[in-house]
Design a protein around this motif. Structure first.
Motif, PDB file in Angstrom:
ATOM      1  N   VAL A 320       0.833  -1.203   0.000  1.00 48.55           N
ATOM      2  CA  VAL A 320       0.000   0.000   0.000  1.00 48.55           C
ATOM      3  C   VAL A 320       0.867   1.253   0.000  1.00 48.55           C
ATOM      4  O   VAL A 320       1.962   1.280   0.580  1.00 48.55           O
ATOM      5  CB  VAL A 320      -0.957  -0.006   1.222  1.00 48.55           C
ATOM      6  CG1 VAL A 320      -0.185   0.137   2.532  1.00 48.55           C
ATOM      7  CG2 VAL A 320      -2.010   1.090   1.104  1.00 48.55           C
ATOM      8  N   LEU A 325      -4.714   5.305  -1.001  1.00 43.72           N
ATOM      9  CA  LEU A 325      -5.789   5.629  -0.068  1.00 43.72           C
ATOM     10  C   LEU A 325      -6.856   6.472  -0.758  1.00 43.72           C
ATOM     11  O   LEU A 325      -6.556   7.400  -1.498  1.00 43.72           O
ATOM     12  CB  LEU A 325      -5.242   6.382   1.146  1.00 43.72           C
ATOM     13  CG  LEU A 325      -4.143   5.667   1.949  1.00 43.72           C
ATOM     14  CD1 LEU A 325      -3.772   6.484   3.179  1.00 43.72           C
ATOM     15  CD2 LEU A 325      -4.576   4.257   2.346  1.00 43.72           C
ATOM     16  N   SER A 514      -7.673  -1.036   8.134  1.00 49.24           N
ATOM     17  CA  SER A 514      -7.988   0.340   7.786  1.00 49.24           C
ATOM     18  C   SER A 514      -6.953   1.275   8.400  1.00 49.24           C
ATOM     19  O   SER A 514      -6.741   1.263   9.610  1.00 49.24           O
ATOM     20  CB  SER A 514      -9.388   0.708   8.300  1.00 49.24           C
ATOM     21  OG  SER A 514      -9.780   1.973   7.827  1.00 49.24           O
ATOM     22  N   ILE A 515      -6.294   2.065   7.562  1.00 45.91           N
ATOM     23  CA  ILE A 515      -5.289   3.015   8.027  1.00 45.91           C
ATOM     24  C   ILE A 515      -6.015   4.286   8.451  1.00 45.91           C
ATOM     25  O   ILE A 515      -6.399   5.111   7.621  1.00 45.91           O
ATOM     26  CB  ILE A 515      -4.245   3.299   6.932  1.00 45.91           C
ATOM     27  CG1 ILE A 515      -3.539   2.005   6.542  1.00 45.91           C
ATOM     28  CG2 ILE A 515      -3.233   4.339   7.405  1.00 45.91           C
ATOM     29  CD1 ILE A 515      -2.603   2.134   5.343  1.00 45.91           C
ATOM     30  N   VAL A 532       0.732   4.459   6.815  1.00 46.44           N
ATOM     31  CA  VAL A 532       1.204   3.788   5.599  1.00 46.44           C
ATOM     32  C   VAL A 532       2.589   3.191   5.835  1.00 46.44           C
ATOM     33  O   VAL A 532       2.883   2.072   5.405  1.00 46.44           O
ATOM     34  CB  VAL A 532       1.217   4.766   4.404  1.00 46.44           C
ATOM     35  CG1 VAL A 532       1.963   4.158   3.215  1.00 46.44           C
ATOM     36  CG2 VAL A 532      -0.209   5.130   4.003  1.00 46.44           C
ATOM     37  N   ALA A 535       2.218   0.124   7.917  1.00 48.46           N
ATOM     38  CA  ALA A 535       1.464  -0.861   7.138  1.00 48.46           C
ATOM     39  C   ALA A 535       2.390  -1.546   6.139  1.00 48.46           C
ATOM     40  O   ALA A 535       2.362  -2.788   5.989  1.00 48.46           O
ATOM     41  CB  ALA A 535       0.314  -0.171   6.413  1.00 48.46           C
ATOM     42  N   LEU A 540       1.387  -4.888   4.386  1.00 51.86           N
ATOM     43  CA  LEU A 540       0.009  -4.679   3.962  1.00 51.86           C
ATOM     44  C   LEU A 540      -0.052  -4.303   2.482  1.00 51.86           C
ATOM     45  O   LEU A 540       0.614  -3.380   2.028  1.00 51.86           O
ATOM     46  CB  LEU A 540      -0.645  -3.573   4.796  1.00 51.86           C
ATOM     47  CG  LEU A 540      -2.112  -3.274   4.466  1.00 51.86           C
ATOM     48  CD1 LEU A 540      -2.998  -4.493   4.702  1.00 51.86           C
ATOM     49  CD2 LEU A 540      -2.606  -2.067   5.257  1.00 51.86           C
ATOM     50  N   ALA A 542      -2.270  -3.064  -0.964  1.00 55.65           N
ATOM     51  CA  ALA A 542      -3.373  -2.156  -1.258  1.00 55.65           C
ATOM     52  C   ALA A 542      -4.691  -2.921  -1.310  1.00 55.65           C
ATOM     53  O   ALA A 542      -5.736  -2.417  -0.886  1.00 55.65           O
ATOM     54  CB  ALA A 542      -3.120  -1.439  -2.580  1.00 55.65           C
ATOM     55  N   THR A 545      -6.302  -3.240   2.079  1.00 57.58           N
ATOM     56  CA  THR A 545      -6.471  -1.981   2.819  1.00 57.58           C
ATOM     57  C   THR A 545      -7.897  -1.482   2.650  1.00 57.58           C
ATOM     58  O   THR A 545      -8.329  -1.156   1.540  1.00 57.58           O
ATOM     59  CB  THR A 545      -5.480  -0.922   2.315  1.00 57.58           C
ATOM     60  OG1 THR A 545      -4.143  -1.438   2.424  1.00 57.58           O
ATOM     61  CG2 THR A 545      -5.594   0.356   3.133  1.00 57.58           C
TER      62      THR A 545
END
Length: 567
Positions: A320, A325, A514-515, A532, A535, A540, A542, A545
């Motif tokens: 991600v 986002l 969820s960021i 991020v 993550a 993590l 994308a 996410t």
């Protein structure tokens, strides 16, 4: 001074006045002003006294004190109080569970004025014998002292980042190339050394230059002809400035930015990564991994062998990024303890290029944070409907709430009210002293609640300040998988919770993450950058996410979840 610095001075003044048992009315005046001004959006440094007195909780006397701070950068009353207060007594305020009255008792009755003396008193059982303390409080104090000792000399990621950038700006005029490396480049959440690499062909002159820079103090014992070590004024963290020849800087940037366990990893070429770094003719990072016969690993993941195991299932381009986002879902406004209106927060979210903003103000149990009553919830939703009516199809405000998880694991609104929200962030904020079994059971029940959409900051930790309560991470993640609950990566640099080490297991179990910035002001929305970072550190993608979902997919997801509940 900015608002936070001014409020800190007022708060500390009020605390020390209470400690020294000064006039109760004046003490409350400082405490009330600090409490109210913590939420203000007015620029305190720009306001004259006659404007300051118009702010909630600010009387004429405190307004004069704020004016004094703005004019001199100091507060004479506070200076006098500090002169009467041993530094060790001030340190006691960092101990979880020790308020002003308890600190005063320890100081006055036991004569304790250092943390070392506090530990000795606890180990000898003298704290437990004081009325109002007891064995349980004594044990908690000792645990807190151990935790603080382990955190000494460390700073959070945001503070380390700030210092590294300041150093780079200071050093660039003197060196051909300056690179931030080490733990900061690796995005470590608690940094004990801020490291930069400086390109030079003349180490002797370079070291003389470093010795002449302001606000930097060299540690002669720890430094060498090619490495400056010391401290920067205002920061309790080690600094390391390494002098590198032009043809070695790229190679050393890779080596210094990877942890030892990562560099020891052997590759298919029969050499360890560190060895490959030294023998590779091409010092670029991609070439070094190729020379070792290993897949490329981004700087954030260069901790150990986890990245290589992760790479058997994923590619580094799947990680991600900020650009992935599409929105933000855990934010606060002036309806509870935020400093900006819903409209202002949403407008700034839109400026950042995001397509949805989720408001999740505190719920009714969080009285300390002005949690919303049922009537306020309905009024806020009416405001959001009006705001949404002014947007086109490319932006939307979602109606959320950060609902407190009560001691028995239930949420603090009944189902009729919970049904009004687009989503619910369920979080623990009170009664944090729990056993692993108690904390895990509490979270599991909240996860089982059909209205829980996101599990907020799962351990409640505050980095360098408070350990999180212990939980069975596997059991919690497994429950989220079973009930379709998203897990939050709280992006506030104070939290960064859930810990990055559990991200991969969550992904394996099919749990979305969820960021969330947990933003209380406009700048707080940018904390998603830190989210991020950790993550990516945890691998993590994308795809996994939650808030990388486009607006239409997010709206559909939330609506379908609500439909399942109602059916």
């Amino acid at each position: 001074m900015n608002n936070a610095e001014i409020v800190d001075l007022l708060e500390l003044t009020g605390r020390l006045m209470e400690l020294h048992e000064r006039d109760a009315f004046k003490t409350r005046a400082f405490q009330t002003a600090a409490f109210n001004l913590d939420k203000t959006t007015a620029e305190l440094s720009q306001l004259p006294v006659d404007e300051l007195v118009k702010l909630p909780g600010v009387g004429k006397s405190v307004a004069q004190k704020i004016h004094e701070i703005n004019e001199t950068g100091r507060l004479a009353d506070l200076d006098a109080l500090l002169a009467e207060t041993p530094a060790g007594v001030l340190d006691m305020f960092r101990i979880k569970g020790l308020g002003v009255k308890k600190v005063r008792t320890l100081w006055r009755e036991l004569g304790i004025d250092t943390l070392a003396e506090l530990r000795t008193a606890g180990e000898e059982g003298r704290i437990a014998s004081i009325k109002g303390f007891g064995a349980s409080t004594q044990e908690k104090i000792l645990d807190a002292l151990t935790f603080l000792q382990e955190q000494q000399g460390k700073v959070r990621m945001d503070r380390a980042d700030e210092l590294a950038q300041r150093l780079r700006e200071q050093l660039v005029p003197h060196f051909g190339r300056v690179e931030i490396s080490g733990q900061v480049r690796r995005r470590v959440q608690e940094v004990d050394t801020v490291q930069l690499l400086l390109q030079t062909t003349d180490p002797l002159s370079a070291m003389l230059t470093l010795r002449g820079l302001p606000n930097l103090t060299i540690n002669e014992r720890e430094s060498s002809p090619f490495v400056w070590r010391g401290k920067a004024e205002g920061y309790d963290v080690a600094i390391e400035l390494r002098l590198e020849a032009p043809d070695q800087l790229d190679r050393q940037l890779f080596i210094q930015s990877a942890a030892g366990a990562h560099l020891k990893q052997p590759g298919s070429a029969g050499v360890a990564l560190l060895q490959a770094a030294y023998i590779s003719n091409d010092p670029s990072e991609t070439a070094i991994y190729e020379r070792a016969g290993l897949p490329y690993v981004v700087p954030e993941m260069r901790e150990d062998d986890f990245a290589f195991r992760w790479s058997t299932q994923h590619h580094h381009t799947h990680l991600v990024t900020w650009e992935d986002l599409r929105g933000t879902l855990h934010n606060h406004s002036t309806w509870s303890d935020g400093k900006e209106s819903v409209a202002s927060m949403a407008a700034y979210t839109r400026e950042l290029g995001l397509s949805y903003f989720g408001i999740a103000d505190h719920s009714k149990t969080a009285s300390y944070a002005h949690g919303l009553s049922v009537e306020q919830v309905l009024a806020q939703h009416k405001e959001i409907d009006q705001l949404n009516a002014g947007f086109g199809t490319d932006f939307r405000i979602f109606k959320g709430i950060e609902s407190d998880i009560l001691g028995d694991g239930s949420l603090d609104y009944d189902n009729e009210i919970l049904a009004h929200f687009d989503y619910v962030v369920a979080s623990v904020h009170q009664t944090l002293s729990m056993t692993l079994e108690k904390a895990t059971t509490r979270l599991l029940r909240a996860i089982e609640n059909p209205y829980t959409t996101i599990l907020g900051h799962p351990t409640g930790r505050l980095l360098l300040a408070r350990e999180g309560y212990p939980i069975d991470h596997r059991a919690v993640i497994d429950a989220c998988a079973e009930h379709g609950v998203v897990i939050e990566i709280n992006a506030s640099p104070y939290r960064l919770d859930i810990d990055w080490r559990w991200i991969d297991y969550a992904m394996q179990r099919g749990v979305l993450l969820s960021i969330n910035p947990d933003a209380h002001n406009l700048a707080g929305l940018l904390d998603m950058h830190y989210g991020v970072d950790v993550a990516r550190k945890g691998g993590l993608t994308a795809e996994m996410t939650f808030n990388a979902l486009p607006l239409d997919e997010m709206a559909t997801y939330l609506q379908q979840r609500r439909n399942r509940i109602s059916n």
